[in-house]
Scaffold this active site. Structure first.
Site, PDB file in Angstrom:
ATOM      1  N   LYS A 115       0.804  -1.220   0.000  1.00 41.20           N
ATOM      2  CA  LYS A 115       0.000   0.000   0.000  1.00 41.20           C
ATOM      3  C   LYS A 115       0.839   1.272   0.000  1.00 41.20           C
ATOM      4  O   LYS A 115       0.368   2.343  -0.409  1.00 41.20           O
ATOM      5  CB  LYS A 115      -0.927   0.006   1.210  1.00 41.20           C
ATOM      6  CG  LYS A 115      -2.007  -1.056   1.190  1.00 41.20           C
ATOM      7  CD  LYS A 115      -3.135  -0.698   0.238  1.00 41.20           C
ATOM      8  CE  LYS A 115      -4.332  -1.621   0.422  1.00 41.20           C
ATOM      9  NZ  LYS A 115      -5.471  -1.213  -0.430  1.00 41.20           N
ATOM     10  N   SER A 128       1.076  -9.665  -0.683  1.00 35.13           N
ATOM     11  CA  SER A 128       0.748  -8.242  -0.578  1.00 35.13           C
ATOM     12  C   SER A 128       1.093  -7.607   0.755  1.00 35.13           C
ATOM     13  O   SER A 128       1.290  -6.384   0.828  1.00 35.13           O
ATOM     14  CB  SER A 128      -0.736  -8.017  -0.880  1.00 35.13           C
ATOM     15  OG  SER A 128      -1.543  -8.803  -0.016  1.00 35.13           O
TER      16      SER A 128
END
Length: 303
Positions: free
Chosen positions: A45, A290
């Site tokens: 992110k 991720s």
């Protein structure tokens, strides 16, 4: 609809250089792992959040997040010296809220269905710029740098597996990979208990399951629904979406720890779960891990 391009992603790559880690490809059996858990905030992110703040240059920011985007935006806001407020749903792992506060942001906890509403109100009341976790072109472009690096580091890659929640990462990775290597299969992965993206592709339009359904999965980062923007990207740039079970997600977390020496949160482990379960044929495959911001108690259970 104006979709993100490879030029947008290349611009983002220059913007985040020296801030986001260029994560390596780590061998795991016959496949490779792209460990975004190695980012300063423990997840991919950072790429999108930093690119958005760098592009917008706001006086202050606010967002709604399951945790990782909140950390990333708090980090970016601190780098640019502006205040940050993060609205998180009740039940967000403490490891994530503590980290958000550690980067200097204010955390506001609300019922899951109130996240976007409260974030919007705070933006209006305090004069803050809303930076959503995935429904923003600059965010998608930043996330796309993951795909850019994969193709640069493994030019003969055949398959890329990417988690799908709100769709920002999948949109960006799909855009980058398909622009550079149209023959590579880009496959999204999501939990069976939050398979709204797979249903959306089948229906031809975004389908929202709602928090009562998606909050059943342990993969807290993949409980969000696609936006019109991310649906437009993945419907054009992903080859398919497969789903994995809760048991398979937990097993993949343990496998990553033992076989690749990598810590993965459930949302980050879904791609490895798809590979291990045989839903995707092995080959020159890269699985995108991720994030690694996992609840320590859960990690002890799976390892």
């Amino acid at each position: 609809m104006d979709l993100v391009t490879i030029d947008d992603i290349r611009t983002a790559a220059e913007e985040i250089k020296g801030v986001a880690v260029r994560t390596p490809l780590v061998r795991m059996g016959e496949a490779w792992v792209k460990p975004e858990s190695l980012q300063p905030v423990g997840a991919f992110k950072l790429r999108g959040a930093y690119n958005a703040v760098a592009s917008l240059r706001p006086d202050g920011v606010v967002t709604h997040s399951s945790g990782n985007h909140g950390q990333a935006l708090a980090f970016a806001a601190r780098e640019f010296g502006v205040p940050c407020v993060v609205v998180v749903p009740e039940g967000t792992p403490r490891v994530k809220t503590t980290a958000i506060e550690g980067w200097g942001a204010e955390v506001v906890v609300v019922p899951p269905e109130q996240r976007e509403i409260v974030a919007g109100k705070l933006a209006a009341e305090r004069g803050l710029t809303l930076v959503p976790p995935y429904d923003h072109r600059a965010v998608i472009a930043g996330q796309g740098t993951v795909g850019l690096e994969i193709v640069e580091d493994l030019p003969d890659v055949e398959v890329v597996l990417v988690p799908v929640g709100g769709g920002g990462l999948a949109s960006g990775v799909g855009t980058a990979v398909k622009a550079l290597r149209p023959d590579v299969r880009v496959i999204g992965v999501e939990p069976e208990l939050a398979a709204d993206a797979a249903e959306s592709l089948a229906a031809g339009h975004p389908v929202e399951w709602g928090t009562a359904r998606t909050f059943r999965t342990v993969a807290d980062g993949l409980r969000t629904a696609l936006s019109e923007l991310t649906f437009a990207h993945i419907s054009r740039r992903l080859d398919e979406i497969v789903t994995v079970s809760e048991d398979e997600i937990r097993a993949a977390m343990g496998h990553l720890a033992r076989s690749a020496r990598l810590v993965a949160e459930p949302s980050g482990a879904v791609t490895t779960a798809a590979l291990l379960s045989g839903r995707v044929a092995a080959g020159r495959t890269v699985v995108v891990l991720s994030g690694g911001n996992v609840d320590p108690e859960l990690f002890r259970q799976v390892v």
